[in-house]
Design a protein around this motif. Sequence first.
Motif, PDB file in Angstrom:
ATOM      1  N   GLN A  73       5.671   8.825  -8.350  1.00 48.52           N
ATOM      2  CA  GLN A  73       4.475   8.078  -7.949  1.00 48.52           C
ATOM      3  C   GLN A  73       4.574   6.604  -8.350  1.00 48.52           C
ATOM      4  OE1 GLN A  73       2.385   9.583  -6.025  1.00 48.52           O
ATOM      5  NE2 GLN A  73       3.108  11.676  -6.365  1.00 48.52           N
ATOM      6  N   VAL A  74       5.076   6.331  -9.558  1.00 53.51           N
ATOM      7  CA  VAL A  74       5.109   4.949 -10.052  1.00 53.51           C
ATOM      8  C   VAL A  74       6.161   4.113  -9.331  1.00 53.51           C
ATOM      9  CG1 VAL A  74       5.537   3.491 -12.079  1.00 53.51           C
ATOM     10  CG2 VAL A  74       4.170   5.569 -12.303  1.00 53.51           C
ATOM     11  N   THR A  75       7.337   4.689  -9.087  1.00 49.68           N
ATOM     12  CA  THR A  75       8.424   3.897  -8.495  1.00 49.68           C
ATOM     13  C   THR A  75       8.254   3.683  -6.992  1.00 49.68           C
ATOM     14  OG1 THR A  75       9.781   5.903  -8.219  1.00 49.68           O
ATOM     15  CG2 THR A  75      10.102   4.605 -10.224  1.00 49.68           C
ATOM     16  N   THR A  76       7.422   4.480  -6.330  1.00 53.34           N
ATOM     17  CA  THR A  76       7.234   4.334  -4.879  1.00 53.34           C
ATOM     18  C   THR A  76       5.910   3.666  -4.523  1.00 53.34           C
ATOM     19  OG1 THR A  76       6.232   6.541  -4.685  1.00 53.34           O
ATOM     20  CG2 THR A  76       8.624   6.390  -4.421  1.00 53.34           C
ATOM     21  N   THR A  77       5.208   3.138  -5.517  1.00 54.75           N
ATOM     22  CA  THR A  77       3.849   2.642  -5.303  1.00 54.75           C
ATOM     23  C   THR A  77       3.685   1.264  -5.924  1.00 54.75           C
ATOM     24  OG1 THR A  77       3.132   4.955  -5.444  1.00 54.75           O
ATOM     25  CG2 THR A  77       1.426   3.305  -5.460  1.00 54.75           C
ATOM     26  N   ARG A  78       2.822   0.447  -5.293  1.00 57.80           N
ATOM     27  CA  ARG A  78       2.636  -0.938  -5.727  1.00 57.80           C
ATOM     28  C   ARG A  78       1.143  -1.269  -5.806  1.00 57.80           C
ATOM     29  NH1 ARG A  78       4.802  -3.082  -1.581  1.00 57.80           N
ATOM     30  NH2 ARG A  78       6.893  -3.685  -2.246  1.00 57.80           N
ATOM     31  N   ASN A  79       0.739  -1.866  -6.920  1.00 53.67           N
ATOM     32  CA  ASN A  79      -0.631  -2.363  -7.051  1.00 53.67           C
ATOM     33  C   ASN A  79      -0.762  -3.755  -6.437  1.00 53.67           C
ATOM     34  OD1 ASN A  79      -1.399  -0.056  -8.387  1.00 53.67           O
ATOM     35  ND2 ASN A  79      -2.214  -1.119 -10.189  1.00 53.67           N
ATOM     36  N   ILE A  80      -2.025  -4.152  -6.165  1.00 53.72           N
ATOM     37  CA  ILE A  80      -2.312  -5.463  -5.589  1.00 53.72           C
ATOM     38  C   ILE A  80      -3.199  -6.231  -6.561  1.00 53.72           C
ATOM     39  CG2 ILE A  80      -3.300  -6.731  -3.641  1.00 53.72           C
ATOM     40  CD1 ILE A  80      -2.843  -4.188  -1.945  1.00 53.72           C
ATOM     41  N   SER A  81      -2.738  -7.373  -7.014  1.00 55.27           N
ATOM     42  CA  SER A  81      -3.530  -8.200  -7.927  1.00 55.27           C
ATOM     43  C   SER A  81      -4.359  -9.197  -7.115  1.00 55.27           C
ATOM     44  CB  SER A  81      -2.610  -8.935  -8.903  1.00 55.27           C
ATOM     45  OG  SER A  81      -1.710  -9.781  -8.196  1.00 55.27           O
ATOM     46  N   GLY A  82      -5.445  -9.694  -7.742  1.00 58.80           N
ATOM     47  CA  GLY A  82      -6.274 -10.672  -7.045  1.00 58.80           C
ATOM     48  C   GLY A  82      -7.648 -10.815  -7.668  1.00 58.80           C
ATOM     49  N   ASN A  83      -8.497 -11.607  -7.004  1.00 59.37           N
ATOM     50  CA  ASN A  83      -9.843 -11.861  -7.517  1.00 59.37           C
ATOM     51  C   ASN A  83     -10.819 -10.768  -7.080  1.00 59.37           C
ATOM     52  OD1 ASN A  83     -10.374 -12.376  -4.791  1.00 59.37           O
ATOM     53  ND2 ASN A  83     -10.207 -14.601  -5.031  1.00 59.37           N
ATOM     54  N   TRP A  84     -12.103 -10.994  -7.319  1.00 54.91           N
ATOM     55  CA  TRP A  84     -13.119  -9.976  -7.028  1.00 54.91           C
ATOM     56  C   TRP A  84     -13.155  -9.622  -5.545  1.00 54.91           C
ATOM     57  CZ3 TRP A  84     -16.910 -10.832  -3.473  1.00 54.91           C
ATOM     58  CH2 TRP A  84     -17.149 -12.155  -3.096  1.00 54.91           C
ATOM     59  N   PHE A  85     -12.910 -10.610  -4.670  1.00 56.90           N
ATOM     60  CA  PHE A  85     -12.948 -10.336  -3.233  1.00 56.90           C
ATOM     61  C   PHE A  85     -11.798  -9.420  -2.820  1.00 56.90           C
ATOM     62  CE2 PHE A  85     -11.676 -11.315   1.155  1.00 56.90           C
ATOM     63  CZ  PHE A  85     -12.851 -10.952   1.811  1.00 56.90           C
ATOM     64  N   VAL A  86     -10.604  -9.652  -3.375  1.00 57.76           N
ATOM     65  CA  VAL A  86      -9.458  -8.788  -3.080  1.00 57.76           C
ATOM     66  C   VAL A  86      -9.753  -7.364  -3.537  1.00 57.76           C
ATOM     67  CG1 VAL A  86      -7.034  -8.328  -3.635  1.00 57.76           C
ATOM     68  CG2 VAL A  86      -7.778 -10.661  -3.112  1.00 57.76           C
ATOM     69  N   HIS A  87     -10.376  -7.240  -4.714  1.00 58.08           N
ATOM     70  CA  HIS A  87     -10.722  -5.905  -5.212  1.00 58.08           C
ATOM     71  C   HIS A  87     -11.709  -5.210  -4.270  1.00 58.08           C
ATOM     72  CE1 HIS A  87      -8.699  -5.765  -9.152  1.00 58.08           C
ATOM     73  NE2 HIS A  87      -8.865  -7.071  -9.164  1.00 58.08           N
ATOM     74  N   TRP A  88     -12.688  -5.943  -3.800  1.00 56.23           N
ATOM     75  CA  TRP A  88     -13.653  -5.345  -2.864  1.00 56.23           C
ATOM     76  C   TRP A  88     -12.964  -4.974  -1.552  1.00 56.23           C
ATOM     77  CZ3 TRP A  88     -15.158  -7.017   2.007  1.00 56.23           C
ATOM     78  CH2 TRP A  88     -16.210  -6.311   2.584  1.00 56.23           C
ATOM     79  N   LEU A  89     -12.142  -5.876  -1.034  1.00 60.21           N
ATOM     80  CA  LEU A  89     -11.491  -5.655   0.253  1.00 60.21           C
ATOM     81  C   LEU A  89     -10.564  -4.439   0.210  1.00 60.21           C
ATOM     82  CD1 LEU A  89     -11.130  -7.000   3.115  1.00 60.21           C
ATOM     83  CD2 LEU A  89      -9.065  -8.058   2.181  1.00 60.21           C
ATOM     84  N   CYS A  90      -9.882  -4.242  -0.910  1.00 59.56           N
ATOM     85  CA  CYS A  90      -8.878  -3.170  -1.016  1.00 59.56           C
ATOM     86  C   CYS A  90      -9.499  -1.802  -1.287  1.00 59.56           C
ATOM     87  CB  CYS A  90      -7.868  -3.503  -2.101  1.00 59.56           C
ATOM     88  SG  CYS A  90      -6.808  -4.913  -1.706  1.00 59.56           S
ATOM     89  N   GLY A  91     -10.759  -1.747  -1.621  1.00 59.76           N
ATOM     90  CA  GLY A  91     -11.452  -0.470  -1.743  1.00 59.76           C
ATOM     91  C   GLY A  91     -10.864   0.492  -2.756  1.00 59.76           C
ATOM     92  N   GLY A  92     -10.340  -0.014  -3.850  1.00 56.24           N
ATOM     93  CA  GLY A  92      -9.753   0.843  -4.871  1.00 56.24           C
ATOM     94  C   GLY A  92      -8.245   0.953  -4.771  1.00 56.24           C
ATOM     95  N   LEU A  93      -7.688   0.633  -3.602  1.00 54.13           N
ATOM     96  CA  LEU A  93      -6.237   0.773  -3.438  1.00 54.13           C
ATOM     97  C   LEU A  93      -5.469  -0.418  -3.995  1.00 54.13           C
ATOM     98  CD1 LEU A  93      -5.781   2.579  -0.031  1.00 54.13           C
ATOM     99  CD2 LEU A  93      -6.171   3.484  -2.310  1.00 54.13           C
ATOM    100  N   GLU A  94      -6.193  -1.393  -4.571  1.00 53.18           N
ATOM    101  CA  GLU A  94      -5.495  -2.395  -5.367  1.00 53.18           C
ATOM    102  C   GLU A  94      -4.924  -1.733  -6.626  1.00 53.18           C
ATOM    103  OE1 GLU A  94      -9.857  -2.815  -6.676  1.00 53.18           O
ATOM    104  OE2 GLU A  94      -8.664  -2.022  -5.026  1.00 53.18           O
ATOM    105  N   TYR A  95      -5.484  -0.570  -6.978  1.00 49.28           N
ATOM    106  CA  TYR A  95      -4.958   0.254  -8.062  1.00 49.28           C
ATOM    107  C   TYR A  95      -4.220   1.456  -7.475  1.00 49.28           C
ATOM    108  CZ  TYR A  95      -8.047  -2.485 -11.064  1.00 49.28           C
ATOM    109  OH  TYR A  95      -8.658  -3.504 -11.735  1.00 49.28           O
ATOM    110  N   GLN A  96      -3.322   1.191  -6.547  1.00 52.70           N
ATOM    111  CA  GLN A  96      -2.638   2.264  -5.829  1.00 52.70           C
ATOM    112  C   GLN A  96      -1.789   3.138  -6.761  1.00 52.70           C
ATOM    113  OE1 GLN A  96      -2.654   4.212  -3.110  1.00 52.70           O
ATOM    114  NE2 GLN A  96      -1.896   2.756  -1.598  1.00 52.70           N
ATOM    115  N   VAL A  97      -1.088   2.522  -7.705  1.00 55.24           N
ATOM    116  CA  VAL A  97      -0.260   3.287  -8.642  1.00 55.24           C
ATOM    117  C   VAL A  97      -1.138   4.241  -9.441  1.00 55.24           C
ATOM    118  CG1 VAL A  97       1.345   3.177 -10.587  1.00 55.24           C
ATOM    119  CG2 VAL A  97       1.390   1.398  -8.824  1.00 55.24           C
ATOM    120  N   ASP A  98      -2.207   3.715  -9.988  1.00 55.74           N
ATOM    121  CA  ASP A  98      -3.099   4.504 -10.833  1.00 55.74           C
ATOM    122  C   ASP A  98      -3.766   5.623 -10.034  1.00 55.74           C
ATOM    123  OD1 ASP A  98      -2.981   2.270 -13.051  1.00 55.74           O
ATOM    124  OD2 ASP A  98      -3.566   1.279 -11.181  1.00 55.74           O
TER     125      ASP A  98
END
Length: 500
Positions: free
Chosen positions: A415-440
């Motif tokens: 899961q960890v080696t095939t997955t990537r998180n997305i960093s960014g500000n509050w808008f990026v977090h809202w836009l990504c709907g939780g998948l900014e924490y894709q690894v987790d």
Amino acid sequence: MGKGGNQNVVGAAAPELQGANAKKPLRSTHPEFEPLKMTRAEMKKHNTVSDAWMSIGNKVYDMSDWHEHPGGSVLFTHAGDDMTDTFNMFHPPGTVKMLKDFYIGDLIEDAAAVAKMTPEELQSKKEQAEFEKAYRNLRSQMKKAGLFEINYWYYAYKLVSQLLLVSASAYCASYPTALGFVTGAVLLGVFWQQSGWLCHDISHNQMAQQDGQPFSFWNRTLGLITGNLSQGFSVKWWKDKHNRHHAVPNVHGSGDGLNGDPDIDTMPLLAWSIKMAETGKENPTARFMISIQKFSYLPLLLIARLSWLQQGIQFAWNIKEDGIFNNTVKNKDLEKLQEASLQGSEKYIEQALLIAHHTWVILLCSNRPTFLSAFAFWFTAQAVCGFLLFVITSLGHNGLIVYEADERPDYWKLQVTTTRNISGNWFVHWLCGGLEYQVDHHLFPTMPRHSLPAAHELIVSFCAEHGIKYNEDNLFHGTWEVIKHLDVVAREFLIEFPAM
């Protein structure tokens, strides 16, 4: 296998356990049942849908042809393999009680194989066992910390915000101006995209639970509303596909099994590895698309949502003929499983809600002054949603390592080696709907979205402690890395398989 004759299966199977005509093992519910004893090597031979043995801990279960599995075909991604962590991460604790009906025996250590291991291999085996124990303990700590508990106010806010988005879109669509057109179409596209994240949470049983047990009725009902009605795709089809992706992300399937990731089955349009590209080496269209894929990637995202609309209809009405968008990998077992999974009233409800979706979308778009304007409004909304949805989901995995099915690592490292998180500000977090924490999320798929930031800190620390690379990038640079990866695959493919 007669009475008392099925308890000694060590290393190579007894004759009655081999071949296509092998007798089925007795399950624990049979009056003459005696548990089998087998090595992992023996279990691995039973790796197809019609002959599927798998282990949880040291217990072995026969899941052959179990089409009624609530989670769909994901069950068979681990046919012939250990599914301890996949099972635990996907299911609430009470589910283990259901397994007794499938129990056929226990794993034993292959003494001959262990005797041939070098000291380094024995040490590696010991370290792997300690590592697996450590990440299972981490999950227990997270449960004790309350990270799997639902904040219903958070999801109430998300549902209300969705109603506001679609209402605002309808209001803007009624204004016959360019500003009304653009604003309304963008809002409708964002409504669909955010509905996708909500449906995603619901389908992972994140939104309706009590004491760790999912409310099946409410999860199913809310899934139909946010999937079929809101977005126009079959939630049953999507959940089946998505669960398989979660179990084996970025894994090439092998043999006749269902052990590959359906989300990387994007040929002939895109090839994420040389092995994928090789399937199109004799196809002029595929060769051309691979050669330009670094340029076509982003434009293709604009029409990606149309593929889901088509496949949802095909699934709900059991249409087997190819449409405009098709998967390269065809599997008869998968077709049977999917057909069996949607029957009776459930099938009619899915169909009715898909029709209702297209009806309300047509009515909303008809607020535009002309047919051409209405169609352009609809297509613009589709493009906005497709781009915003798939640029995020693609960034979550694409451009990272792709494993062969028989070479994939343990659950955590996969899961960890095939997955990537997305960093960014509050808008990026809202836009990504939780998948900014894709690894987790991939490590703990039933954890509610609002708990992922807290889990993230613990997971990063755990990975650092155990020397595991944790992938993270911002939205723009990460997308550029995906495009560069596509270019590398295309160049290597054209060199290795030049046109004749």
